[in-house]
Write an enzyme that holds these catalytic residues in place. Structure first.
Site, PDB file in Angstrom:
ATOM      1  N   ARG A 150       6.009 -13.723   9.366  1.00 48.27           N
ATOM      2  CA  ARG A 150       6.659 -12.465   9.033  1.00 48.27           C
ATOM      3  C   ARG A 150       8.067 -12.416   9.620  1.00 48.27           C
ATOM      4  O   ARG A 150       8.410 -13.170  10.537  1.00 48.27           O
ATOM      5  CB  ARG A 150       5.846 -11.275   9.543  1.00 48.27           C
ATOM      6  CG  ARG A 150       5.689 -11.223  11.049  1.00 48.27           C
ATOM      7  CD  ARG A 150       4.861 -10.031  11.465  1.00 48.27           C
ATOM      8  NE  ARG A 150       5.548  -8.788  11.152  1.00 48.27           N
ATOM      9  CZ  ARG A 150       4.972  -7.587  11.244  1.00 48.27           C
ATOM     10  NH1 ARG A 150       3.695  -7.493  11.595  1.00 48.27           N
ATOM     11  NH2 ARG A 150       5.646  -6.504  10.970  1.00 48.27           N
TER      12      ARG A 150
ATOM     13  N   LYS B  70       4.416   1.080  10.865  1.00 49.83           N
ATOM     14  CA  LYS B  70       4.458   2.333  10.100  1.00 49.83           C
ATOM     15  C   LYS B  70       4.126   3.520  10.994  1.00 49.83           C
ATOM     16  O   LYS B  70       4.707   4.602  10.849  1.00 49.83           O
ATOM     17  CB  LYS B  70       3.482   2.257   8.929  1.00 49.83           C
ATOM     18  CG  LYS B  70       3.931   1.359   7.792  1.00 49.83           C
ATOM     19  CD  LYS B  70       2.932   1.396   6.643  1.00 49.83           C
ATOM     20  CE  LYS B  70       3.362   0.500   5.501  1.00 49.83           C
ATOM     21  NZ  LYS B  70       2.388   0.501   4.382  1.00 49.83           N
TER      22      LYS B  70
ATOM     23  N   GLU C 244       0.864  -1.172   0.000  1.00 50.35           N
ATOM     24  CA  GLU C 244       0.000   0.000   0.000  1.00 50.35           C
ATOM     25  C   GLU C 244       0.905   1.228   0.000  1.00 50.35           C
ATOM     26  O   GLU C 244       1.794   1.337   0.857  1.00 50.35           O
ATOM     27  CB  GLU C 244      -0.902   0.009   1.239  1.00 50.35           C
ATOM     28  CG  GLU C 244      -1.868   1.174   1.258  1.00 50.35           C
ATOM     29  CD  GLU C 244      -2.752   1.191   2.496  1.00 50.35           C
ATOM     30  OE1 GLU C 244      -3.517   2.164   2.645  1.00 50.35           O
ATOM     31  OE2 GLU C 244      -2.658   0.263   3.314  1.00 50.35           O
TER      32      GLU C 244
END
Length: 615
Positions: free
Chosen positions: A311, A321, A68
């Site tokens: 992950r 973020k 994104e």
């Protein structure tokens, strides 16, 4: 002195077999069974590359990396990039770079440009335009979710018309309360039983801007009692009046990520949709949506399948973020590309190589578990392994003090004589050539190389001790001068004649210590930034801890150094090993090469010669 080309590799060098993992097993089984052999490639404009016509798809598999564009990529993304592109490459497929740009309030062209540049820096070309009528299998492709907004909206109307979606006018708080929790089933919305005609009319009013932001949403109609909360009538469209970086003001409703993503995968003929474990609970909706759209003839089988892997968690690093943005906005770091940041632009500026990041990602493994942490030292080990064979050597003095050779004129007949010296650019690769510099009466040495009263095991300079100036002569320390406050001003020594490195007399005097140096006559001043880990704790935000409380106060120090003359021509991003000190890179933004003082030399420490944190 620019970084040299890498030494040539033997054409017959055997390629190391790739370690297997569950994703490779899945792909190999699908290829053997012909799971996606019936796919076709090509389509009508706006539909994406997938439709029922077209030609047989020449790519055996298709994967995708779908960031994104609402921030900068970080080390965790690097693993997904490596995994998706390397799987496609290994199995004769194509990997798409797809921007999942469904949230215009947080997305910017700046992030699109940065992501594109970073993926290319890692070695994956994405800038070649896709040609649906003549698809290639040797280069990846670039796509935007926003290119499919027309199709997504048509799919939403189909879901409404077929009774699989409805417009809900509850407030966000009411919907949240009605959703239930893990122990309590949800309750149906009072608007859930509207007719398809009523819902379609309201959806079109949403599209046409007749309702305020947040006034209503479109929800999938699945099962409010489902044990998987993600299946309790998830929202698939919301009203947002925001200018989109790609579509401008064409739309005032935007699809939710969980709705858009499976459609994007299907339109792009993705075979293996690989993501991290936090999306595992979303897989049932992914499958449900594609099944409904296949039933309606909007998509054709076989559908993509989602696979989840653990992950990448790296110690001494945060990848949130929100928290990375906080570091930038509160100026704890100089920006997104601060060399202490785990962003890939920051790591690149620090001097990490693309090869080291991919090697680290591969070594971290691909598993179905997601709570393991990887030692930061493993990242630096991969870095040293990729740097050491190629980094040109150089001498630099980070804490300079003068060494004066008192008998210089006596030995050479002149106070101003300069003795030519040379050293290999790389000790194991003579084809890289030689570096050249001069030795004069005065040279710069490290302040820590002198001790008036040496501790046990100290073999460098102290009165009466002999050491070798590396690539130069043996010298004998005679003392030092100090200022009125007792601070060291200069170290004094005498040169031992006929002991120059590389000459027959070089071994005539045995010494235990060898020190690096830079000549006063031709050395160049440089700013050297000594970076270290940004956080002092392995898991900075563990247990809800304020991650700012464990910022490492020593994560950056700046040295006004002297470096050997050849470094004045170092190009930005040229990497070097400063002998004794570690690996360094010419800063990609602030460094400007130039002789005679007309440049600005700025070097960042990438990593030391060995791990010091384990101590």
């Amino acid at each position: 002195m620019s970084s040299p080309k890498e030494p040539a590799k033997s054409a017959k060098t055997a390629e190391t077999p790739k370690p297997s993992n569950f994703l490779r097993h899945v792909i190999e089984a699908d290829l053997e069974n012909g799971a996606y052999a019936s796919r076709r490639w090509g389509g009508s404009p706006g539909d994406g590359p997938h439709h029922t016509g077209g030609i047989p798809d020449p790519a055996k598999i298709r994967t995708r990396f779908p960031p994104e564009p609402n921030g900068y990529l970080h080390i965790g993304h690097a693993k997904s990039i490596w995994l998706n592109f390397s799987l496609a490459d290994q199995y004769g497929g194509v990997c798409h770079l797809r921007f999942d740009d469904t949230n215009p309030e947080k997305e910017e062209q700046e992030y699109v440009d940065s992501i594109r540049e970073t993926v290319a820096w890692l070695g994956y070309s994405t800038l070649l335009a896709d040609q649906p009528q003549a698809p290639g299998t040797e280069q990846p492709h670039e796509y935007f979710a926003s290119n499919y907004f027309d199709f997504m909206y048509r799919a939403a109307e189909y879901l409404v018309e077929s009774g699989h979606a409805y417009v809900d006018e509850q407030t966000p708080e009411q919907m949240r309360a009605a959703r239930g929790d893990f122990g309590t089933p949800g309750t149906n919305s009072p608007f859930r039983d509207r007719t398809p005609a009523e819902n379609l009319s309201l959806l079109r009013e949403m599209r046409d801007g007749k309702h305020a932001d947040g006034a209503m949403v479109l929800r999938a109609k699945i099962d409010m009692a489902s044990p998987n909360i993600n299946m309790r009538d998830p929202t698939i469209y919301r009203i947002r009046r925001a200018t989109h970086h790609n579509t401008g003001d064409k739309w005032c409703i935007y699809p939710m990520y969980t709705y858009a993503h499976p459609i994007e995968d299907a339109l792009e003929q993705i075979t293996h949709s690989v993501c991290t474990l936090e999306f595992e609970d979303q897989r049932p909706f992914y499958d449900w949506l594609l099944e409904r759209l296949c039933e309606g003839g909007l998509l054709t089988a076989p559908s993509p399948h989602q696979y989840e892997f653990g992950r990448l968690n790296v110690e001494h690093v945060i990848t949130s973020k929100r928290k990375l943005r906080q570091l930038v906005e509160e100026k704890h770091v100089s920006g997104w590309d601060d060399p202490r940041m785990p962003t890939l632009v920051g790591m690149r500026r620090r001097g990490y190589t693309a090869e080291s990041i991919k090697l680290f990602a591969e070594r971290s493994g691909v598993t179905k578990t997601g709570n393991a942490w990887t030692d930061y030292a493993a990242l630096d080990a991969a870095l040293r392994e990729t740097l050491d064979p190629h980094a040109t050597r150089a001498m630099a003095v980070l804490e300079p003090v003068k060494l004066v050779l008192e008998n210089w004129a006596e030995v050479f007949g002149s106070e101003t004589h300069l003795e030519a010296c040379e050293a290999p650019a790389h000790p194991h690769h003579p084809e890289m050539g030689q570096r050249r510099f001069t030795l004069g009466k005065e040279v710069w040495i490290e302040r820590t190389d002198y001790e008036e009263t040496p501790p046990k095991g100290f073999f460098r300079l102290f009165p009466g001790n002999k050491v070798r100036l590396k690539y130069g002569y043996v010298i004998e320390c005679t003392g030092a001068t100090k200022d009125a406050a007792g601070n060291l001003q200069a170290v004094l020594a005498k040169l031992v004649p006929d002991t120059k490195s590389g000459t027959p007399g070089a071994d005539s005097v045995k010494v235990k210590g060898v020190i690096t140096w830079v000549g006063v006559a031709d050395g160049k001043p440089a700013e050297v930034r000594l970076y270290d880990r940004l956080f002092s704790e392995a898991q900075p935000d563990a247990g809800g801890r304020d991650f700012l409380s464990v910022l490492n106060p020593n994560s950056l120090s700046i040295a006004q150094a002297m470096v050997e003359p050849g470094l004045a021509s170092a190009a930005p991003e040229g990497r070097f090993q400063f002998e004794r000190h570690g690996f360094f890179v010419a800063d990609r933004h602030d460094h400007a090469p130039g002789q005679d003082g007309n440049g600005r030399l700025v070097f960042n420490r990438i990593t030391g010669l060995k791990d010091s944190w384990s101590k």
